[in-house]
Design a protein around this motif. Structure first.
Motif, PDB file in Angstrom:
ATOM      1  N   GLN A   1      -3.506  40.580  -1.579  1.00 40.64           N
ATOM      2  CA  GLN A   1      -4.073  41.802  -2.109  1.00 40.64           C
ATOM      3  C   GLN A   1      -3.889  41.886  -3.594  1.00 40.64           C
ATOM      4  OE1 GLN A   1      -5.083  44.422  -0.581  1.00 40.64           O
ATOM      5  NE2 GLN A   1      -5.487  45.992  -2.012  1.00 40.64           N
TER       6      GLN A   1
ATOM      7  N   GLN B   1      -3.796  42.982  -7.210  1.00 40.25           N
ATOM      8  CA  GLN B   1      -3.453  44.140  -8.006  1.00 40.25           C
ATOM      9  C   GLN B   1      -3.535  44.109  -9.552  1.00 40.25           C
ATOM     10  OE1 GLN B   1       0.641  44.857  -6.585  1.00 40.25           O
ATOM     11  NE2 GLN B   1      -0.418  46.697  -5.245  1.00 40.25           N
TER      12      GLN B   1
ATOM     13  N   GLY C   1      -1.792  38.309  -7.301  1.00 37.05           N
ATOM     14  CA  GLY C   1      -2.283  38.524  -5.960  1.00 37.05           C
ATOM     15  C   GLY C   1      -3.614  37.414  -5.685  1.00 37.05           C
ATOM     16  N   TYR C   2      -3.847  36.719  -6.734  1.00 34.53           N
ATOM     17  CA  TYR C   2      -4.896  35.627  -6.577  1.00 34.53           C
ATOM     18  C   TYR C   2      -4.200  34.539  -6.170  1.00 34.53           C
ATOM     19  CZ  TYR C   2      -8.509  38.669  -8.846  1.00 34.53           C
ATOM     20  OH  TYR C   2      -9.505  39.136  -9.045  1.00 34.53           O
TER      21      TYR C   2
ATOM     22  N   TYR D   1     -11.801  44.847  -8.101  1.00 40.91           N
ATOM     23  CA  TYR D   1     -10.695  45.443  -7.937  1.00 40.91           C
ATOM     24  C   TYR D   1     -10.636  46.209  -9.664  1.00 40.91           C
ATOM     25  CZ  TYR D   1     -10.411  41.923  -4.417  1.00 40.91           C
ATOM     26  OH  TYR D   1     -10.231  41.387  -3.387  1.00 40.91           O
TER      27      TYR D   1
END
Length: 125
Positions: free
Chosen positions: A1, A3, A26-27, A114
């Protein structure tokens, strides 16, 4: 996920400077775009700047309203995005949002999926 967490907003007088930061987590890959947007009360969200990866150097682009005054950059090792804002004007006052894309395939546009929660910038005259 994925963020995104912005920081660095605040109040400054016209002509002053601020630097915004956005930490991305999160990547699992490095091939993605990041950008800054802003929104003032009663106005639509406005694109400010984008940085996208390229084979040799990241490519940056700016809205005309901030070109020459703002600089977008990214620390790829730390996954932190910056926006250096100089010669600030009262009309730069807004909530500033960090944004990022998913994996960027070659030749594709940056489509931001995002978003951070924003950091307020207030410039007084």
């Amino acid at each position: 996920q994925v963020q995104l967490l912005e920081s660095g907003g605040g109040s400054v007088q016209a002509g002053g400077s601020l630097r915004l930061s956005c930490a991305a987590s999160g990547y699992r890959y490095n091939n993605y775009c990041m950008g800054w947007f802003r929104q003032s009360p009663g106005k639509e969200r406005e694109w400010v700047a984008t940085i996208r990866p390229d084979r040799t150097n990241d490519i940056t682009s700016y809205a005309d309203s901030v070109k020459g005054r703002f600089t977008i950059s990214k620390d790829n090792a730390k996954n932190i995005l910056y926006l250096q804002m100089n010669s600030l004007k009262p009309e730069d006052s807004a909530m500033y949002y960090c944004a990022a894309t998913g994996f960027l395939f070659a030749g594709r546009r940056c489509e931001f999926n995002y978003w951070g929660q924003g950091t307020q910038v207030t410039v007084s005259s």
